[in-house]
Design a protein around this motif. Structure first.
Motif, PDB file in Angstrom:
ATOM      1  N   ALA A 198      -3.776   8.267  19.220  1.00  0.00           N
ATOM      2  CA  ALA A 198      -4.305   8.301  18.706  1.00  0.00           C
ATOM      3  C   ALA A 198      -4.563   7.445  17.817  1.00  0.00           C
ATOM      4  O   ALA A 198      -3.930   6.092  17.645  1.00  0.00           O
ATOM      5  CB  ALA A 198      -4.958   9.451  18.048  1.00  0.00           C
ATOM      6  N   ALA A 199      -5.419   6.820  17.060  1.00  0.00           N
ATOM      7  CA  ALA A 199      -5.916   5.934  15.943  1.00  0.00           C
ATOM      8  C   ALA A 199      -4.958   5.690  15.193  1.00  0.00           C
ATOM      9  O   ALA A 199      -4.261   4.849  14.387  1.00  0.00           O
ATOM     10  CB  ALA A 199      -7.279   5.933  15.303  1.00  0.00           C
ATOM     11  N   GLU A 203      -7.298  18.177  10.256  1.00  0.00           N
ATOM     12  CA  GLU A 203      -6.583  18.489  12.001  1.00  0.00           C
ATOM     13  C   GLU A 203      -5.201  17.814  11.736  1.00  0.00           C
ATOM     14  O   GLU A 203      -4.358  17.924  12.264  1.00  0.00           O
ATOM     15  CB  GLU A 203      -7.558  18.680  13.225  1.00  0.00           C
ATOM     16  CG  GLU A 203      -8.635  18.598  13.636  1.00  0.00           C
ATOM     17  CD  GLU A 203      -7.891  20.317  13.601  1.00  0.00           C
ATOM     18  OE1 GLU A 203      -7.421  20.364  14.763  1.00  0.00           O
ATOM     19  OE2 GLU A 203      -8.380  21.286  13.191  1.00  0.00           O
ATOM     20  N   THR A 204      -5.650  16.565  10.933  1.00  0.00           N
ATOM     21  CA  THR A 204      -3.910  15.718  10.902  1.00  0.00           C
ATOM     22  C   THR A 204      -3.023  16.301  10.049  1.00  0.00           C
ATOM     23  O   THR A 204      -3.134  16.774   8.562  1.00  0.00           O
ATOM     24  CB  THR A 204      -4.621  14.270  10.323  1.00  0.00           C
ATOM     25  OG1 THR A 204      -5.569  13.281  11.221  1.00  0.00           O
ATOM     26  CG2 THR A 204      -3.665  13.214  10.312  1.00  0.00           C
ATOM     27  N   ARG A 205      -1.889  16.959  10.225  1.00  0.00           N
ATOM     28  CA  ARG A 205      -0.569  17.635   9.301  1.00  0.00           C
ATOM     29  C   ARG A 205       0.143  16.600   9.848  1.00  0.00           C
ATOM     30  O   ARG A 205       0.577  16.145  10.813  1.00  0.00           O
ATOM     31  CB  ARG A 205      -0.800  18.623   9.585  1.00  0.00           C
ATOM     32  CG  ARG A 205      -2.465  19.171   9.589  1.00  0.00           C
ATOM     33  CD  ARG A 205      -2.123  20.623   9.292  1.00  0.00           C
ATOM     34  NE  ARG A 205      -1.808  21.307  10.786  1.00  0.00           N
ATOM     35  CZ  ARG A 205      -1.538  21.588  12.172  1.00  0.00           C
ATOM     36  NH1 ARG A 205      -2.956  20.603  12.313  1.00  0.00           N
ATOM     37  NH2 ARG A 205      -1.482  21.338  12.974  1.00  0.00           N
ATOM     38  N   TRP A 206       1.548  16.233   7.907  1.00  0.00           N
ATOM     39  CA  TRP A 206       2.237  15.904   8.402  1.00  0.00           C
ATOM     40  C   TRP A 206       3.523  16.997   8.246  1.00  0.00           C
ATOM     41  O   TRP A 206       3.152  18.237   7.321  1.00  0.00           O
ATOM     42  CB  TRP A 206       2.862  15.106   7.775  1.00  0.00           C
ATOM     43  CG  TRP A 206       1.723  13.644   7.579  1.00  0.00           C
ATOM     44  CD1 TRP A 206       0.925  13.577   7.153  1.00  0.00           C
ATOM     45  CD2 TRP A 206       2.537  12.591   8.243  1.00  0.00           C
ATOM     46  NE1 TRP A 206       0.122  12.628   7.147  1.00  0.00           N
ATOM     47  CE2 TRP A 206       1.572  11.705   7.947  1.00  0.00           C
ATOM     48  CE3 TRP A 206       3.737  12.574   8.970  1.00  0.00           C
ATOM     49  CZ2 TRP A 206       1.408   9.938   8.917  1.00  0.00           C
ATOM     50  CZ3 TRP A 206       4.065  10.283   9.091  1.00  0.00           C
ATOM     51  CH2 TRP A 206       2.683   9.720   9.208  1.00  0.00           C
ATOM     52  N   GLN A 207       4.547  16.861   8.892  1.00  0.00           N
ATOM     53  CA  GLN A 207       5.644  18.126   8.464  1.00  0.00           C
ATOM     54  C   GLN A 207       7.197  17.309   9.000  1.00  0.00           C
ATOM     55  O   GLN A 207       7.203  16.884  10.555  1.00  0.00           O
ATOM     56  CB  GLN A 207       5.684  19.227   9.349  1.00  0.00           C
ATOM     57  CG  GLN A 207       6.487  20.339   9.948  1.00  0.00           C
ATOM     58  CD  GLN A 207       6.329  21.534  10.536  1.00  0.00           C
ATOM     59  OE1 GLN A 207       6.299  21.564  11.130  1.00  0.00           O
ATOM     60  NE2 GLN A 207       5.814  22.611   9.345  1.00  0.00           N
ATOM     61  N   ASP A 208       8.128  16.975   8.710  1.00  0.00           N
ATOM     62  CA  ASP A 208       9.529  16.419   8.936  1.00  0.00           C
ATOM     63  C   ASP A 208       9.422  14.857   9.128  1.00  0.00           C
ATOM     64  O   ASP A 208       9.630  14.491  10.129  1.00  0.00           O
ATOM     65  CB  ASP A 208       9.919  17.499   9.755  1.00  0.00           C
ATOM     66  CG  ASP A 208      10.172  18.719   8.981  1.00  0.00           C
ATOM     67  OD1 ASP A 208      10.690  18.549   7.915  1.00  0.00           O
ATOM     68  OD2 ASP A 208      10.416  20.214   9.701  1.00  0.00           O
ATOM     69  N   GLY A 209       8.278  14.120   9.531  1.00  0.00           N
ATOM     70  CA  GLY A 209       8.230  13.244   9.610  1.00  0.00           C
ATOM     71  C   GLY A 209       7.401  12.812  10.450  1.00  0.00           C
ATOM     72  O   GLY A 209       7.377  11.974  11.697  1.00  0.00           O
ATOM     73  N   PHE A 210       7.019  13.934  11.388  1.00  0.00           N
ATOM     74  CA  PHE A 210       5.804  14.256  12.337  1.00  0.00           C
ATOM     75  C   PHE A 210       5.048  14.175  12.279  1.00  0.00           C
ATOM     76  O   PHE A 210       4.435  15.239  10.934  1.00  0.00           O
ATOM     77  CB  PHE A 210       6.773  15.583  13.347  1.00  0.00           C
ATOM     78  CG  PHE A 210       7.449  15.523  14.240  1.00  0.00           C
ATOM     79  CD1 PHE A 210       8.026  14.701  15.805  1.00  0.00           C
ATOM     80  CD2 PHE A 210       9.057  14.786  13.919  1.00  0.00           C
ATOM     81  CE1 PHE A 210       8.802  14.853  16.558  1.00  0.00           C
ATOM     82  CE2 PHE A 210      10.178  15.412  14.540  1.00  0.00           C
ATOM     83  CZ  PHE A 210      10.115  15.085  15.962  1.00  0.00           C
ATOM     84  N   VAL A 211       3.788  14.027  12.810  1.00  0.00           N
ATOM     85  CA  VAL A 211       2.374  14.184  12.208  1.00  0.00           C
ATOM     86  C   VAL A 211       2.108  14.864  13.610  1.00  0.00           C
ATOM     87  O   VAL A 211       2.223  14.398  15.257  1.00  0.00           O
ATOM     88  CB  VAL A 211       1.246  12.689  12.242  1.00  0.00           C
ATOM     89  CG1 VAL A 211       1.808  12.122  13.626  1.00  0.00           C
ATOM     90  CG2 VAL A 211       0.124  13.121  11.377  1.00  0.00           C
ATOM     91  N   THR A 212       0.242  15.278  13.012  1.00  0.00           N
ATOM     92  CA  THR A 212      -0.536  15.807  14.492  1.00  0.00           C
ATOM     93  C   THR A 212      -1.284  15.700  13.781  1.00  0.00           C
ATOM     94  O   THR A 212      -1.938  16.120  13.043  1.00  0.00           O
ATOM     95  CB  THR A 212      -0.381  17.660  14.717  1.00  0.00           C
ATOM     96  OG1 THR A 212      -0.968  18.038  15.646  1.00  0.00           O
ATOM     97  CG2 THR A 212      -0.066  18.100  13.222  1.00  0.00           C
ATOM     98  N   VAL A 213      -2.238  15.344  15.301  1.00  0.00           N
ATOM     99  CA  VAL A 213      -3.727  15.167  15.047  1.00  0.00           C
ATOM    100  C   VAL A 213      -4.888  16.633  15.551  1.00  0.00           C
ATOM    101  O   VAL A 213      -5.765  16.408  15.613  1.00  0.00           O
ATOM    102  CB  VAL A 213      -4.302  14.044  15.582  1.00  0.00           C
ATOM    103  CG1 VAL A 213      -3.918  12.452  14.341  1.00  0.00           C
ATOM    104  CG2 VAL A 213      -4.173  13.531  16.873  1.00  0.00           C
TER     105      VAL A 213
END
Length: 396
Positions: free
Chosen positions: A208-209, A265-275
């Motif tokens: 993803a971008a 939809e884009t969220r960060w948690q413990d160095g991980f990201v989801t889109v």
């Protein structure tokens, strides 16, 4: 914010040609020529630049080692993404080592530099010192002829661009690597590419971008999967009650944040990201991507991802673009409509509906096909789902 440690380089060994002629030819003109000039100047000056529908330019007061790109806005409002040069340079070095890329290669780019896939290929070629041919704006048969004459060895392209190149039918035996991203590869395309490019390894990649590379695969990848994690990428699947969970990613290739706009939809948690993409990992680490969580619809108590249906329908040789969108239905919750570019050849709609029922069943297959004039696309060449939905609601 401390400046990043690395900046893009525009190698003196890179020869840049636009539609078969050197970019510095006095006859070169137009938006793509201006954007390529602006990109080269910005990179050589180590200036922060921005890329979007309005073109390429410097960011006033920007910092060295950063750039901004406008996301496609396929499922909503466009956003401006800010990332470091180093996040891409890290993947340039992975590709150099894994694929044997370097100054002896000749890159080919089919799209405009405003498209993120084309931009990546252009900057990678210049950074590694390879020659670069941009053939944006040419007919597919002329693109193929230009690639053949140039002896192109590396090609970055979307599935739609590859399909059009195959339709041209010109063999490209010099190609060594084809990297395909920006959408799902329809059935049968890999075999067509193998026939025209017998010496090339075709790698499909997913990302993803915001994340850049997440996974990539080749001919050995199981059917339906996009491949294993790209080197340096860690993937986690959030638990869910169904087969698919949310895809979370940690890697050196992630973006810094949004300079403008944003997305819930884009969220960060413990160095991980989801889109907001949904998927699953098999026992061998192959990732299957179902689609965006926000696009998932419920039909007769079944969760359906329109992206699966789009990929199946796009295997039809008569289609270049297709979007599957939901409409409210009092009995089933939703029904799906397949929207294709007009005009379509006689019998296309009936063939698509039949194919959908064969693969997905009568409940979840599209119930009708709509031909749409001037098929709406984003700047990156993907269906503009928001505009398509608006036209459907207005009865277009």
């Amino acid at each position: 914010m401390a400046p990043p440690a690395a900046c893009f380089q525009w190698s003196d060994t890179t020869r840049l040609l636009l539609r078969g002629r050197p970019l510095d030819d006095p006859a070169q003109d137009g938006a793509t020529a201006r954007d390529l000039h602006a990109l080269r100047v910005a990179i050589r000056a180590e200036a922060e630049f921005t890329v979007g529908p309005e073109g390429i330019g410097r960011v006033p007061g920007g910092a060295p080692g950063w750039f901004r790109s406008r996301s496609s806005g396929t499922t909503g409002a466009a956003k401006t993404i800010r990332r470091s040069h180093g996040s891409w340079i890290a993947s340039f070095e992975v590709n150099r080592a894994a694929l044997g890329l370097g100054q002896g290669d000749v890159y080919a780019i089919l799209g405009a530099p405003a498209h993120s896939l084309a931009l990546y290929g252009i900057v990678e070629a210049a950074h590694l010192g390879a020659d670069l041919h941009c053939v944006e704006g040419m007919r597919p048969d002329r693109q193929a002829a230009c690639l053949a004459t140039a002896g192109a060895t590396v090609l970055y392209a979307t599935p739609t661009q590859l399909r059009l190149l195959c339709d041209a039918g010109a063999p490209l035996p010099a190609l060594r690597h084809i990297l395909c991203g920006g959408g799902r590869m329809p059935a049968g395309l890999r075999a067509r590419i193998a026939a025209l490019c017998p010496n090339a390894v075709l790698r499909e990649f997913y990302g993803a971008a915001e994340t850049s590379f997440i996974a990539w695969g080749d001919a050995a990848t199981p059917e339906g999967a996009v491949g294993r994690p790209y080197p340096g990428v860690e993937i986690r699947i959030a638990p869910s009650r169904g087969h698919f969970g949310e895809i979370w990613v940690r890697s050196p290739y992630l973006f810094e944040g949004y300079a403008e706009g944003g997305s819930p939809e884009t969220r960060w948690q413990d160095g991980f990201v989801t889109v907001g993409e949904m998927g699953a990992l098999d026992a061998e680490g192959n990732l299957t991507v179902a689609g965006r969580r926000k696009r998932m619809v419920t039909i007769a108590d079944q969760n359906v991802f329109p992206e699966d249906i789009e990929a199946t329908l796009l295997a039809d040789p008569q289609l270049t673009h297709c979007a599957v969108v939901p409409l409210p239905d009092s009995k089933r919750g939703h029904v799906l409509v397949a929207v294709i570019a007009a005009p379509a050849a006689p019998g296309t709609a009936e063939r698509l509906l039949r194919r959908g029922r064969e693969i997905f069943g009568t409940l979840t297959a599209p119930r009708r096909v709509v031909e749409m004039d001037d098929f709406p696309l984003t700047v990156s060449g993907k269906p503009d789902l928001g505009e398509i939905a608006r036209r459907l609601e207005a009865g277009a």
